[in-house]
Design a protein around this motif. Structure first.
Motif, PDB file in Angstrom:
ATOM      1  N   GLY A 137       1.026  77.463  33.848  1.00 56.72           N
ATOM      2  CA  GLY A 137       1.055  76.235  33.054  1.00 56.72           C
ATOM      3  C   GLY A 137      -0.348  75.704  32.821  1.00 56.72           C
ATOM      4  O   GLY A 137      -0.702  75.320  31.704  1.00 56.72           O
ATOM      5  N   PRO A 173      -7.000  75.107  27.873  1.00 60.07           N
ATOM      6  CA  PRO A 173      -7.539  75.170  26.514  1.00 60.07           C
ATOM      7  C   PRO A 173      -8.148  73.844  26.056  1.00 60.07           C
ATOM      8  O   PRO A 173      -9.089  73.830  25.269  1.00 60.07           O
ATOM      9  CB  PRO A 173      -6.315  75.524  25.660  1.00 60.07           C
ATOM     10  CG  PRO A 173      -5.414  76.253  26.589  1.00 60.07           C
ATOM     11  CD  PRO A 173      -5.616  75.608  27.930  1.00 60.07           C
ATOM     12  N   ARG A 174      -7.623  72.722  26.552  1.00 59.97           N
ATOM     13  CA  ARG A 174      -8.195  71.441  26.147  1.00 59.97           C
ATOM     14  C   ARG A 174      -9.326  71.014  27.066  1.00 59.97           C
ATOM     15  O   ARG A 174     -10.189  70.244  26.700  1.00 59.97           O
ATOM     16  CB  ARG A 174      -7.110  70.366  26.140  1.00 59.97           C
ATOM     17  CG  ARG A 174      -6.517  70.221  24.770  1.00 59.97           C
ATOM     18  CD  ARG A 174      -5.574  69.088  24.751  1.00 59.97           C
ATOM     19  NE  ARG A 174      -4.485  69.324  25.678  1.00 59.97           N
ATOM     20  CZ  ARG A 174      -3.728  68.358  26.155  1.00 59.97           C
ATOM     21  NH1 ARG A 174      -3.965  67.119  25.821  1.00 59.97           N
ATOM     22  NH2 ARG A 174      -2.750  68.641  26.974  1.00 59.97           N
ATOM     23  N   LEU A 176      -2.399  78.087  30.394  1.00 58.08           N
ATOM     24  CA  LEU A 176      -1.951  78.165  28.997  1.00 58.08           C
ATOM     25  C   LEU A 176      -1.944  76.811  28.291  1.00 58.08           C
ATOM     26  O   LEU A 176      -2.083  76.750  27.076  1.00 58.08           O
ATOM     27  CB  LEU A 176      -0.550  78.785  28.923  1.00 58.08           C
ATOM     28  CG  LEU A 176      -0.442  80.224  29.416  1.00 58.08           C
ATOM     29  CD1 LEU A 176       0.949  80.768  29.166  1.00 58.08           C
ATOM     30  CD2 LEU A 176      -1.489  81.104  28.741  1.00 58.08           C
ATOM     31  N   ALA A 177      -1.774  75.714  29.044  1.00 63.47           N
ATOM     32  CA  ALA A 177      -1.633  74.427  28.363  1.00 63.47           C
ATOM     33  C   ALA A 177      -2.742  73.434  28.684  1.00 63.47           C
ATOM     34  O   ALA A 177      -3.133  72.644  27.831  1.00 63.47           O
ATOM     35  CB  ALA A 177      -0.276  73.801  28.703  1.00 63.47           C
ATOM     36  N   HIS A 196      -3.572  72.499  21.037  1.00 59.86           N
ATOM     37  CA  HIS A 196      -4.244  73.762  20.716  1.00 59.86           C
ATOM     38  C   HIS A 196      -3.266  74.805  20.179  1.00 59.86           C
ATOM     39  O   HIS A 196      -3.674  75.910  19.846  1.00 59.86           O
ATOM     40  CB  HIS A 196      -4.965  74.310  21.942  1.00 59.86           C
ATOM     41  CG  HIS A 196      -4.042  74.680  23.073  1.00 59.86           C
ATOM     42  ND1 HIS A 196      -3.310  73.739  23.756  1.00 59.86           N
ATOM     43  CD2 HIS A 196      -3.724  75.872  23.611  1.00 59.86           C
ATOM     44  CE1 HIS A 196      -2.590  74.343  24.691  1.00 59.86           C
ATOM     45  NE2 HIS A 196      -2.814  75.639  24.619  1.00 59.86           N
ATOM     46  N   ALA A 237      -0.266  64.725  33.134  1.00 61.28           N
ATOM     47  CA  ALA A 237       0.963  64.606  32.355  1.00 61.28           C
ATOM     48  C   ALA A 237       1.345  65.962  31.754  1.00 61.28           C
ATOM     49  O   ALA A 237       2.518  66.339  31.752  1.00 61.28           O
ATOM     50  CB  ALA A 237       0.778  63.570  31.248  1.00 61.28           C
ATOM     51  N   THR A 238       0.338  66.687  31.247  1.00 60.97           N
ATOM     52  CA  THR A 238       0.621  68.005  30.682  1.00 60.97           C
ATOM     53  C   THR A 238       1.184  68.935  31.755  1.00 60.97           C
ATOM     54  O   THR A 238       2.100  69.715  31.490  1.00 60.97           O
ATOM     55  CB  THR A 238      -0.657  68.615  30.073  1.00 60.97           C
ATOM     56  OG1 THR A 238      -1.198  67.678  29.161  1.00 60.97           O
ATOM     57  CG2 THR A 238      -0.354  69.908  29.364  1.00 60.97           C
ATOM     58  N   ALA A 239       0.639  68.836  32.966  1.00 69.37           N
ATOM     59  CA  ALA A 239       1.145  69.672  34.050  1.00 69.37           C
ATOM     60  C   ALA A 239       2.615  69.372  34.330  1.00 69.37           C
ATOM     61  O   ALA A 239       3.400  70.274  34.639  1.00 69.37           O
ATOM     62  CB  ALA A 239       0.307  69.462  35.312  1.00 69.37           C
ATOM     63  N   ALA A 291       1.124  82.363  25.494  1.00 69.97           N
ATOM     64  CA  ALA A 291       1.874  81.117  25.351  1.00 69.97           C
ATOM     65  C   ALA A 291       3.090  81.326  24.454  1.00 69.97           C
ATOM     66  O   ALA A 291       4.125  80.693  24.621  1.00 69.97           O
ATOM     67  CB  ALA A 291       0.975  80.025  24.773  1.00 69.97           C
ATOM     68  N   ARG A 330      -3.318  82.418  23.760  1.00 67.55           N
ATOM     69  CA  ARG A 330      -2.401  81.977  22.702  1.00 67.55           C
ATOM     70  C   ARG A 330      -1.205  82.917  22.599  1.00 67.55           C
ATOM     71  O   ARG A 330      -0.070  82.496  22.417  1.00 67.55           O
ATOM     72  CB  ARG A 330      -3.129  81.896  21.366  1.00 67.55           C
ATOM     73  CG  ARG A 330      -3.635  80.492  21.054  1.00 67.55           C
ATOM     74  CD  ARG A 330      -3.942  80.343  19.577  1.00 67.55           C
ATOM     75  NE  ARG A 330      -4.876  81.347  19.114  1.00 67.55           N
ATOM     76  CZ  ARG A 330      -6.201  81.235  19.204  1.00 67.55           C
ATOM     77  NH1 ARG A 330      -6.725  80.155  19.731  1.00 67.55           N
ATOM     78  NH2 ARG A 330      -6.984  82.190  18.760  1.00 67.55           N
ATOM     79  N   PHE A 379       6.290  78.365  23.420  1.00 64.94           N
ATOM     80  CA  PHE A 379       5.875  78.171  24.816  1.00 64.94           C
ATOM     81  C   PHE A 379       7.088  77.769  25.649  1.00 64.94           C
ATOM     82  O   PHE A 379       7.244  78.196  26.796  1.00 64.94           O
ATOM     83  CB  PHE A 379       4.809  77.076  24.862  1.00 64.94           C
ATOM     84  CG  PHE A 379       4.256  76.802  26.241  1.00 64.94           C
ATOM     85  CD1 PHE A 379       3.182  77.526  26.721  1.00 64.94           C
ATOM     86  CD2 PHE A 379       4.803  75.809  27.047  1.00 64.94           C
ATOM     87  CE1 PHE A 379       2.657  77.279  27.981  1.00 64.94           C
ATOM     88  CE2 PHE A 379       4.284  75.560  28.314  1.00 64.94           C
ATOM     89  CZ  PHE A 379       3.210  76.297  28.778  1.00 64.94           C
TER      90      PHE A 379
END
Lengths: 571, 216
Positions: A203, A210-211, A206-207, B95, A188-190, A297, A294, B104
């Motif tokens: 993508g 990290p998680r 950076l998103a 984050h 979903a984040t992608a 981003a 960070r 972003f």
């Protein structure tokens, strides 16, 4: 309709399982570390050391090449981990969800079951001066009609070892990354990053990463700990004068002069320091990378050479898979080669003569190896399942002391196993099968636990509640509901445990005192010799045994669930 | 980048799976209006949205075109389509702080730390979240998160909005408020909006035509 249930699951004895599990994970490591720490400072009454001193460290420092050995371990360990991590992450970033991805993904399990030693031997066969690669390119491309005088493997800078380690670690890191990706909402984040205009790789980095990273951090640490202290891969691919620190340590430990044990203990502590430094450097790198990410981003740049990075990831992981695969093929060729003149790409003639000559000894070695692997896997399964079930009935989530699972994987094997050997010797225990079985368990249990924990937690508890509402006892629920429905992951965990036991080298070597011979110790011992064909046979047998375990793990649950389509579908 | 608002057109779209027709769609969404696609679960609403955004699962086959103004989006990769996507979950990046989430999304063409930050502060101000830039998304209420997610989508300057049941996770009391905000902003910016939902109230609030998908 009451059927007899095995009693153990219902008894309070279940509470002993987690205790045994924790003891098994922690005790050997801590005892082993004590077993090197004390002699390193001069205290080992059995050998006449009864005063604390720094003499062992002084003697170690005098050894020529010891500092270089330590640096080599640091460099090959960190470098290989970084290379494997970067290739894995870029590949997942660039290709998750594509067709290429599912193709390479299918290769993970077979590559993962491959023991380190066999992978190293295969790679050596592939890239050595008289290896398959140079044969395939000679003489038409290289002009060579005789093996060139090149130091490709065992190069003094450790490059061959570094690359070999990286190739072998990619499948493991890939599996861990995919598991973590499956747990979190990576897909979903992608979609969000793509709809905001971000390229796949940028993508992801950076998103999503990290998680994801916190979940693959411990496996990465385990890779670093292994790579900075490996013995079997370093013996095959690593530099020789001086060797990496772990190899130097094993040589010191095998010195007939028992007084050298003090020095070996000091070297074990140095190894601990090298691995700890590698982890510390990695953690500094983590911080720097997180800060850079960070910042990036906040700048909003959508594309950071995404196509080039994705291509690099594909090249890195594809090359790793291809190299290891081609290494295995060249093992197969050598094992049946009767005559194979140098520049020829294929053997001039083939026969199974070497196989039949090696067979009697091979069968015995396979027997020992399989028996050890089966026994350690069975014990590990009972311990882990018992502990999970005990946690379930206490109503707690996950294993007690789950943090300890990684302990034997994060402390360099060579450091605590050597200490354990010293302790066993001091206690008058004869090296042999029993200590070897125990030493295998120290590594089999964590991997069995790691592969079972996720599916166990993902199991739909409503089945158990439904059964309980029908009046089933906890024991009955475990044997009749949970275990059959988790047949597939349990079988996979068994295959993983089996493969780990087949593949470990040092535990067998140090706890067996040279008296217990497995496929792995035999293959590594023969790697130094000149009989390529027999070496190829042992390395192949070492490859095939765990692979057979994975095939069996894939087939067995189907037999259990014959005729029921949905059952066994719990991952 | 054209200054003119664009019309989102679905021309002869047909999505099939293994030879079986899942859905067909043929309509246009004018700038500043919202079209609602309704249908029971399993009717392929989300599949249609995935197709428009460029995420159609390879198991599906699609024919027809998606146009935005004069541009044909059908063969463009998702990141080149510039369609603002909002889901049930706000999917704020945990984050990054609130400003980080918006930075972003803010196009890189806005250069310089100060200029970027003031664009973000202005966007937060637009939805009544002045001074929230340094907050951790985890500390926000559901309504605040929804507003940040909306501004994150809009600050990327999308050319159309695709909404996949974006209000269904919100409390009843918040729902109407967030819904009005989203449709109001989209109208003000003259964006075509495609809303996928099974909620009648959502469809009524969207105010535009309703397209029903039957399970075929």
């Amino acid at each position: 309709m009451a059927r007899a249930e095995p009693a153990a699951a219902g008894s309070p004895a279940l509470g002993l399982f987690p205790v045994a599990l924790i003891a098994l994970l922690a005790a050997p490591v801590l005892a082993g570390l004590a077993g090197v720490a004390l002699p390193a400072f001069g205290w080992l009454p059995a050998l006449g050391g009864e005063r604390l001193s720094l003499g062992a460290f002084a003697a170690l420092a005098e050894r020529p090449g010891i500092a270089r050995s330590a640096l080599l371990s640091l460099w090959t360990g960190l470098g290989s981990a970084l290379l494997a991590f970067v290739a894995t992450v870029l590949f997942v970033a660039g290709f998750a969800g594509t067709r290429t991805f599912s193709v390479l993904r299918g290769l993970i399990s077979p590559l993962l079951s491959l023991p380190h030693a066999a992978a190293a031997i295969g790679l050596a066969f592939l890239v050595s001066p008289s290896g398959w690669l140079i044969r395939l390119a000679s003489p038409w491309a290289t002009g060579w009609t005789r093996p060139p005088d090149l130091l490709v493997i065992n190069d003094p800078a450790g490059t061959a070892l570094l690359l070999g380690l990286a190739a072998k670690e990619v499948p493991f890191l890939m599996l861990m990354t995919l598991a973590a990706l499956g747990r979190g909402g990576g897909a979903a984040t992608a979609m969000v990053t793509a709809s905001l205009g971000y390229g796949r790789v940028t993508g992801f980095l950076l998103a999503v990463l990290p998680r994801l990273y916190p979940q693959i951090r411990l496996p990465i640490f385990a890779v670093i700990a292994y790579a900075t202290s490996t013995v079997d891969m370093a013996l095959v691919l690593g530099p020789t004068t001086p060797p990496t620190l772990a190899v130097a340590l094993v040589r010191l430990a095998a010195d007939p002069d028992l007084a050298v044990r003090f020095e070996a203990s000091a070297a074990a502590l140095l190894q601990l320091g090298v691995t700890a430094s590698a982890l510390a450097i990695w953690m500094l790198g983590e911080r720097a990378a997180a800060m850079l990410a960070r910042r990036a981003a906040r700048r909003g740049r959508r594309d950071h050479f995404d196509n080039a990075l994705a291509a690099a990831g594909l090249a890195g992981t594809g090359l790793a898979a291809a190299a290891v695969g081609a290494g295995l093929v060249s093992l197969g060729l050598w094992s049946v080669a009767e005559q194979w003149r140098f520049p020829a790409g294929l053997p001039d003639s083939v026969s199974l003569e070497r196989w039949s000559a090696a067979l009697p000894e091979l069968v015995a070695t396979v027997g020992t190896t399989a028996a050890l692997a089966a026994a350690s896997t069975a014990i590990a399964l009972v311990l882990v399942l018992g502990s999970l079930e005990a946690a379930e009935r206490r109503g707690s989530k996950g294993l007690a002391g789950a943090g300890l699972i990684y302990l034997p994987l994060l402390v360099p094997q060579v450091a605590f196993l050597f200490g354990l050997q010293v302790l066993l010797l001091a206690a008058g225990v004869t090296p042999g099968l029993a200590p070897v079985l125990l030493a295998h368990l120290v590594f089999v249990v964590p991997y069995v636990a790691l592969s079972l924990e996720d599916p166990w937690q993902a199991f739909d508890r409503r089945y158990a509640r439904a059964a309980a509402a029908l009046g089933a006892s906890p024991a009955r629920i475990f044997w009749r509901i949970r275990l059959p429905l988790l047949a597939r992951p349990v079988a996979t965990a068994a295959a993983v445990g089996f493969a780990v036991s087949v593949g470990v080298y040092l535990p067998t070597l140090l706890a067996g005192g040279g008296r217990v011979v497995t496929l792995t110790t035999e293959a590594v011992a023969r790697a130094g010799g000149s009989d390529r064909r027999t070496l190829a046979i042992y390395a192949l047998a070492q490859t095939l045994l765990p692979f057979a375990g994975f095939v069996a793990a894939a087939l067995l649950p189907r037999l259990v669930h014959r005729g029921q389509r949905a059952a066994g579908g719990v991952r | 980048m054209s200054g003119q608002p664009d019309c989102l057109r679905l021309e002869g779209v047909r999505i099939t799976r293994g030879g079986e027709v899942l859905l067909g769609a043929d309509f246009a969404v004018a700038p500043g209006t919202a079209t609602t696609v309704m249908g029971p679960s399993g009717s392929g609403k989300s599949t249609l949205l995935a197709f428009l955004a460029g995420f159609l699962d390879p198991a599906f086959m699609a024919e027809g075109r998606v146009r935005l103004g004069d541009d044909d989006l059908t063969r463009l990769p998702p990141q080149a389509r510039r369609l603002g996507l909002m889901f049930q979950d706000d999917l704020l990046f945990p984050h990054l702080d609130v400003a980080g989430n918006l930075l972003f999304a803010l196009p890189a063409a806005v250069r310089g730390r100060a200029a970027r930050r003031s664009a973000v502060d202005a966007a937060l101000g637009e939805v009544g979240l002045e001074g929230f830039g340094d907050r951790d998304p985890a500390t926000l209420s559901g309504g605040q998160r929804a507003r940040v997610a909306l501004m994150r989508t809009l600050i990327a300057r999308p050319r159309a909005l695709l909404l996949d049941e974006p209000f269904s996770r919100l409390d009843r009391s918040l729902r109407g408020q967030v819904r009005d905000l989203v449709f109001g902003v989209a109208r003000a910016r003259r964006l075509p909006v495609l809303l996928v939902t099974h909620d009648e109230e959502d469809a009524a609030a969207a105010g535009g035509p309703v397209v029903s998908l039957r399970a075929m």
